[in-house]
Enzyme design. Structure first.
Site, PDB file in Angstrom:
ATOM      1  N   ARG A 495     -22.471 -26.195 -14.053  1.00  0.00           N
ATOM      2  CA  ARG A 495     -22.575 -25.975 -15.496  1.00  0.00           C
ATOM      3  C   ARG A 495     -21.842 -27.075 -16.269  1.00  0.00           C
ATOM      4  O   ARG A 495     -21.279 -27.999 -15.675  1.00  0.00           O
ATOM      5  CB  ARG A 495     -22.030 -24.595 -15.867  1.00  0.00           C
ATOM      6  CG  ARG A 495     -20.541 -24.444 -15.675  1.00  0.00           C
ATOM      7  CD  ARG A 495     -20.090 -23.054 -16.115  1.00  0.00           C
ATOM      8  NE  ARG A 495     -18.689 -22.835 -15.865  1.00  0.00           N
ATOM      9  CZ  ARG A 495     -18.194 -21.735 -15.311  1.00  0.00           C
ATOM     10  NH1 ARG A 495     -18.980 -20.761 -14.909  1.00  0.00           N
ATOM     11  NH2 ARG A 495     -16.895 -21.610 -15.147  1.00  0.00           N
ATOM     12  N   GLU A 497     -19.144 -27.875 -17.217  1.00  0.00           N
ATOM     13  CA  GLU A 497     -17.696 -27.730 -17.080  1.00  0.00           C
ATOM     14  C   GLU A 497     -17.179 -28.700 -16.021  1.00  0.00           C
ATOM     15  O   GLU A 497     -16.699 -29.763 -16.325  1.00  0.00           O
ATOM     16  CB  GLU A 497     -17.333 -26.277 -16.744  1.00  0.00           C
ATOM     17  CG  GLU A 497     -15.838 -26.066 -16.741  1.00  0.00           C
ATOM     18  CD  GLU A 497     -15.423 -24.625 -16.979  1.00  0.00           C
ATOM     19  OE1 GLU A 497     -16.270 -23.747 -17.046  1.00  0.00           O
ATOM     20  OE2 GLU A 497     -14.202 -24.407 -17.104  1.00  0.00           O
ATOM     21  N   ASP A 504      -7.362 -22.758  -9.766  1.00  0.00           N
ATOM     22  CA  ASP A 504      -8.369 -22.459  -8.748  1.00  0.00           C
ATOM     23  C   ASP A 504      -7.910 -22.865  -7.354  1.00  0.00           C
ATOM     24  O   ASP A 504      -8.519 -22.487  -6.361  1.00  0.00           O
ATOM     25  CB  ASP A 504      -9.682 -23.186  -9.076  1.00  0.00           C
ATOM     26  CG  ASP A 504     -10.308 -22.690 -10.375  1.00  0.00           C
ATOM     27  OD1 ASP A 504      -9.563 -22.249 -11.260  1.00  0.00           O
ATOM     28  OD2 ASP A 504     -11.541 -22.753 -10.506  1.00  0.00           O
ATOM     29  N   TRP A 556      -1.239 -21.280 -13.392  1.00  0.00           N
ATOM     30  CA  TRP A 556      -2.122 -22.449 -13.268  1.00  0.00           C
ATOM     31  C   TRP A 556      -1.288 -23.726 -13.092  1.00  0.00           C
ATOM     32  O   TRP A 556      -1.449 -24.458 -12.117  1.00  0.00           O
ATOM     33  CB  TRP A 556      -3.025 -22.556 -14.504  1.00  0.00           C
ATOM     34  CG  TRP A 556      -4.434 -22.055 -14.286  1.00  0.00           C
ATOM     35  CD1 TRP A 556      -5.578 -22.788 -14.353  1.00  0.00           C
ATOM     36  CD2 TRP A 556      -4.848 -20.722 -13.969  1.00  0.00           C
ATOM     37  NE1 TRP A 556      -6.664 -21.993 -14.079  1.00  0.00           N
ATOM     38  CE2 TRP A 556      -6.246 -20.729 -13.845  1.00  0.00           C
ATOM     39  CE3 TRP A 556      -4.174 -19.520 -13.754  1.00  0.00           C
ATOM     40  CZ2 TRP A 556      -6.986 -19.591 -13.534  1.00  0.00           C
ATOM     41  CZ3 TRP A 556      -4.906 -18.378 -13.445  1.00  0.00           C
ATOM     42  CH2 TRP A 556      -6.281 -18.420 -13.340  1.00  0.00           C
ATOM     43  N   GLU A 773     -18.075 -17.266  -8.394  1.00  0.00           N
ATOM     44  CA  GLU A 773     -16.937 -17.264  -9.311  1.00  0.00           C
ATOM     45  C   GLU A 773     -16.447 -15.832  -9.556  1.00  0.00           C
ATOM     46  O   GLU A 773     -15.257 -15.592  -9.719  1.00  0.00           O
ATOM     47  CB  GLU A 773     -17.365 -17.889 -10.648  1.00  0.00           C
ATOM     48  CG  GLU A 773     -16.305 -17.897 -11.713  1.00  0.00           C
ATOM     49  CD  GLU A 773     -16.737 -18.664 -12.963  1.00  0.00           C
ATOM     50  OE1 GLU A 773     -17.961 -18.802 -13.170  1.00  0.00           O
ATOM     51  OE2 GLU A 773     -15.868 -19.111 -13.720  1.00  0.00           O
TER      52      GLU A 773
END
Ligand code: BGC
Length: 917
Positions: A495, A497, A504, A556, A773
């Site tokens: 996509r 992105e 992740d 993150w 996802e």
């Protein structure tokens, strides 16, 4: 003496750990696998692997010789460095300590070792060469066209044609050595005399070009010829001329028009040197066949515009333009040490069918990242359009809504001259299905080849079990990781992105390392993360920070520390820790100053991102991008990081920081307990699975409450969730190991083998060939719903290797210098065959289990030891070969604990067996 050759069959493998060079030497012939060209560090670190069919081989000393030429090295004349005989067991990451090295130096080296079983001969010769160490070494000028052309379009869905540059030159003398240094931004393809140089695609590796820019080096000594030569470089956009123009400039970084810096240094045998440099003596055009190339939207190629022979000598470039001297990028130049991308696999499509007149749907049978090559016959001007997608709609049409506004389309316009073969070169797609229109005639599967494009790294793990579902999940994970290595670990390949999100990979990076030799990639990525740091200390959620997201959170951004820890645990490398310790501390201080209140880290951004809705129906049609920040998550991660910092402080010579981190850890632990523990529910916070798992995994629960908390966890899984997990990205990072380490391996196995929602097996049941996802990827809204994400793997791969196979590095002797081999026998699993190429060589673990017998073959590499744990009722029930292990000289220490026999062994192959009943 030949003692070792006949007795221990010593094989030596060299690898310079700052690169991916390997030279394999078997004592008779030398197979050159790779040699690193272009190293900038003044102290490259050298390493080798010992192989032997003897047991208990430990290195006791080594000697390294480094010389400026192979001849000198042959005569043992080490004019760069002679380490002398060093009494040491180290065979990895040994820093070069010789004469200072200069730009472009060639260094030839060899090693000999002394071991517990004898002394080796000198190894064959390996080589590395230095990059350009100073900015002034670059004599070339940046060339390009800092503008668009009439056929280009720099609006939102930008279309920019590729730029072609060429240069002819004549050689009259004999070449001793020729090295080309190239930076083509965003992407380049280099050719010499009509042939593409090297196998890299989509090079160089992407960076935040405001910070740093990678150059690649090619040895062209053999390719240059006497007489006329021609260099050709095509330059594409990549992330430099970014996919969306004039769009959210505050958020998305754009760098400018594509450009080129090129320098060829030719050394002649007569001692003279000549340079071929990018400058205005080159010729350039933007009016070639690549009409547009855009990572989100795809590539358009008009074969009628081909510039036949443009990169070979003799081409008439009379109507080409003089390139402009363009502004040079801000970033500093660095030699690229992580591998470029390459076409790693070719896939034959499984089917093609006519969806409607002139519309065909091709199925590769596997979701991949890469592109499609076509072979076609047709008339001049026929236009084939290919749209790429991951799934089909119910009516068989291609589903592209989850690509958001990425057009993911390739267009080929035929020249009409017989069979034409084409594939894109500056874009990639995430796809399994391709919609094809405009095909002259009827296409068949034989007209296409799927090309899998990923970082060129070795597969270093194998893992097969008696359970087919587990094998399929493992395969899907393999494909998912492969799809998302793009010179940085990205979230998804399809996509609009494709961003390197830190969260992740927080724990995923450890698991991935069991499958792929990703150390060089992660060493590069940790630098990307450091480059994203703002002067106040903030770290971006995405690095390289193409998207300026500084949302300030622990889970993150703290991946910065986790990657350093993974590299340390799995490869023994402390350099990333030493290099980035100050930046890590600064980031923690930044977060503490702003958000720490009484031991609680009050700021979080994503919570347990993508938690599964309670039922598959509940999530139907809903977007999963709601955020539920949690102070408990941020505090638990904060605690974990200050624990890590105590270790890092020690490893980096910052011991004076340790007491403060210790005190801080005590404060946080106490505050965590006071704030989040609820005695009535025997759990933390809202008693969610993730909340309770984190308390155990991070060591935050007081010892006397741990069993009770584990029971709460088990109850949540077994009763509330009817045997399922209910964790998002955060909880899933710890779930398998926490259950297993606390005596619930069978429950972990249940989660791993579930086929109902939510589970990895559910994805497989729904036909997934990668990892989704979202746990509810088949029903959630397409807005944020990729079918090729790896974040939900959590700690599953670590668990496969460490707990099912029993291959784990000890924390005391990291980098697998000591291996902990403790396979878990879970009901329903009959065998595991696994191997892992550790820094010391292959570790193998193959076990089978029947009702009353456990049989286990293992390999422990030379220069390591292993701590072995065998399930058995008593010592008497265990055999190694036909011998009882009790008293065996190869088992140093033996003891029993929890129906397991523990022993320490040296290197070598062993066959253990034990009676279980
Ligand atoms: C990405 C994720 C990422 C997340 C964070 C998503 O759009 O695909 O993988 O971690 O955003 O917000």
């Amino acid at each position: 003496m030949n003692y070792q050759r006949t007795i221990i069959f010593l094989f030596i493998l060299f690898s310079s750990f700052i690169t991916f060079s390997q030279v394999k030497v078997d004592g008779i012939t030398c197979e050159l696998l790779d040699n690193p060209v272009g190293i900038e560090t003044r102290h490259p670190r050298l390493g080798w692997k010992l192989e032997s069919d003897q047991r208990n081989v430990l290195q006791t000393a080594f000697q390294i010789l480094v010389a400026s030429s192979p001849d000198k090295l042959n005569e043992d004349a080490a004019d760069f460095w002679n380490s002398g005989k060093v009494a040491s067991g180290k065979s990895q990451l040994i820093a070069y300590e010789g004469d200072p090295l200069k730009s472009a130096d060639n260094c030839y080296w060899k090693v000999k070792v002394w071991t517990s079983k004898g002394e080796s001969d000198w190894s064959e010769t390996a080589k590395w060469s230095m990059g350009l160490l100073y900015y002034k070494d670059w004599r070339a000028r940046w060339i390009g066209f800092d503008r668009s052309f009439p056929w280009d379009d720099d609006s939102f869905y930008s279309r920019l044609s590729a730029r072609y540059f060429r240069k002819e030159f004549e050689l009259n003398k004999d070449v001793q050595e020729a090295k080309a240094y190239i930076i083509g931004l965003g992407l380049y393809e280099l050719s010499l005399n009509g042939e593409k140089v090297g196998e890299s695609v989509l090079a160089p590796t992407p960076t935040d070009y405001h910070q740093n820019i990678m150059y690649n080096i090619y040895d062209l000594t053999k390719e240059l010829k006497k007489g006329q030569n021609a260099l050709g470089v095509v330059v594409g956009n990549g992330r430099y001329y970014t996919m969306r123009q004039h769009y959210k400039g505050y958020k998305i970084k754009n760098f400018g028009f594509p450009k080129l810096l090129f320098q060829l240094e030719i050394k002649y045998t007569d001692g003279t040197t000549e340079f071929i440099l990018s400058n205005n003596s080159w010729k350039g055009t933007a009016d070639g066949p690549v009409r547009s190339n855009n990572e989100y939207d795809g590539e358009e190629y008009d074969a009628r515009k081909e510039l036949r022979g443009w990169n070979a000598p003799g081409f008439d470039d009379g109507d080409w333009l003089e390139p402009e001297y363009v502004e040079q990028p801000d970033g500093k130049y660095e030699a690229q040490l992580n591998p470029n991308m390459k076409i790693l696999k070719k896939i034959k499509p499984v089917s093609i069918r006519e969806q409607s007149p002139d519309k065909y749907i091709l199925d590769l049978g596997q979701n991949i990242a890469g592109w499609l090559q076509l072979k076609v016959n047709g008339a001049e001007g026929d236009t084939i359009t290919m749209r790429f997608g991951e799934i089909q709609q119910e009516d068989g049409e291609l589903f592209t809504t989850n690509l958001r506004d990425a057009q993911a389309t390739a267009k080929y316009i035929l020249k009409g001259e017989g069979t034409e073969t084409w594939e894109p070169r500056f874009v990639y797609f995430g796809f399994r299905y391709v919609e094809i229109t405009g095909w002259p005639g009827k296409p068949t599967v034989d007209d296409f080849v799927g090309k899998v494009v990923s970082d060129d790294m070795a597969i270093q793990g194998t893992f097969t079990t008696s359970n087919q579902l587990i094998n399929q999940i493992y395969k899907n994970a393999h494909w998912g990781i492969l799809s998302n290595y793009k010179g940085m670990p990205v979230d998804c390949p399809q996509r609009n992105e494709r961003q390197p999100w830190l969260g992740d990979r927080t724990v995923g990076c450890y698991g991935e390392n069991f499958l792929f030799d990703n150390a060089a990639l992660y060493r590069k990525w940790i630098d990307d993360i450091a480059y994203s740091q703002k002067s106040d200390g903030a770290i971006s959620d995405v690095a390289p920070a193409y998207w300026r997201y500084y949302s300030d959170n622990m889970s993150w951004c703290g991946t910065f520390l986790m990657v350093a820890d993974m590299l340390y645990q799995h490869t023994g490398d402390t350099e990333p820790i030493v290099k980035h310790y100050a930046a890590m501390k600064k980031w923690l201080n930044y977060m503490e100053d702003r958000y720490l209140e009484g031991g609680i880290m009050t700021k979080d951004s994503y919570g347990d991102w993508c938690e599964p809705p309670a039922t598959i129906e509940e999530g139907r049609g809903k977007s999963a991008d709601q955020k539920y920040p949690s102070q408990q998550i941020s505090t638990a991660y904060y605690y974990h990081y200050i624990e890590l910092m105590q270790q890092f402080a020690k490893l980096s010579g910052n011991e004076t920081d340790i007491p403060e981190y210790q005190q801080q850890a005590a404060v946080v632990k106490d505050a965590f307990q006071q704030t989040f523990y609820k005695a009535d529910q025997k759990g933390y916070g809202e008693n969610k699975l993730t909340e309770n798992l984190l308390a155990v995994a991070m060591g935050l629960v007081p010892e006397n409450k741990k069993d009770e908390l584990m029971q709460t966890i088990v109850k949540t899984i077994e009763v509330t969730n009817s045997g399922h997990l209910s964790t998002g990205v955060i909880g899933t990072q710890w779930i398998m190991r926490t259950l297993t380490q606390n005596g619930y391996a069978d429950l972990a196995w249940k989660l791993a083998t579930n086929t109902t929602y939510p589970s990895w097996g559910y994805m497989v049941e729904q036909g997934a060939t990668t990892i989704w996802e979202l746990w509810n990827g088949n029903t959630a809204a397409p807005k944020m719903n990729s079918y090729n994400h790896v974040m939900m793997l959590g700690d599953l791969l670590i668990w496969f290797y460490e707990d099912l196979a029993g291959i784990k590095s000890s924390e005391k002797q990291v980098g697998f210098k000591q291996i902990v081999m403790k396979p878990e026998l879970v009901d329903g699993l009959d065998f595991v065959n696994a191997s892992y190429e550790s820094p010391y060589g292959i570790i193998a673990s193959n076990w089978t289990r029947t009702k009353n017998k456990f049989e286990w073959s293992i390999s422990v590499p030379a220069n390591t030891t292993a701590l072995i744990s065998i399930p058995a009722r008593s010592l008497k029930d265990v055999r190694e070969g036909n011998e009882m292990i009790d008293g065996s000289s190869d088992a140093k220490t033996t003891w029993m604990e929890d129906e397991r026999v523990f022993l320490e062994v040296g290197s070598g192959s062993y066959k253990f067996s034990s009676k279980l009943e």
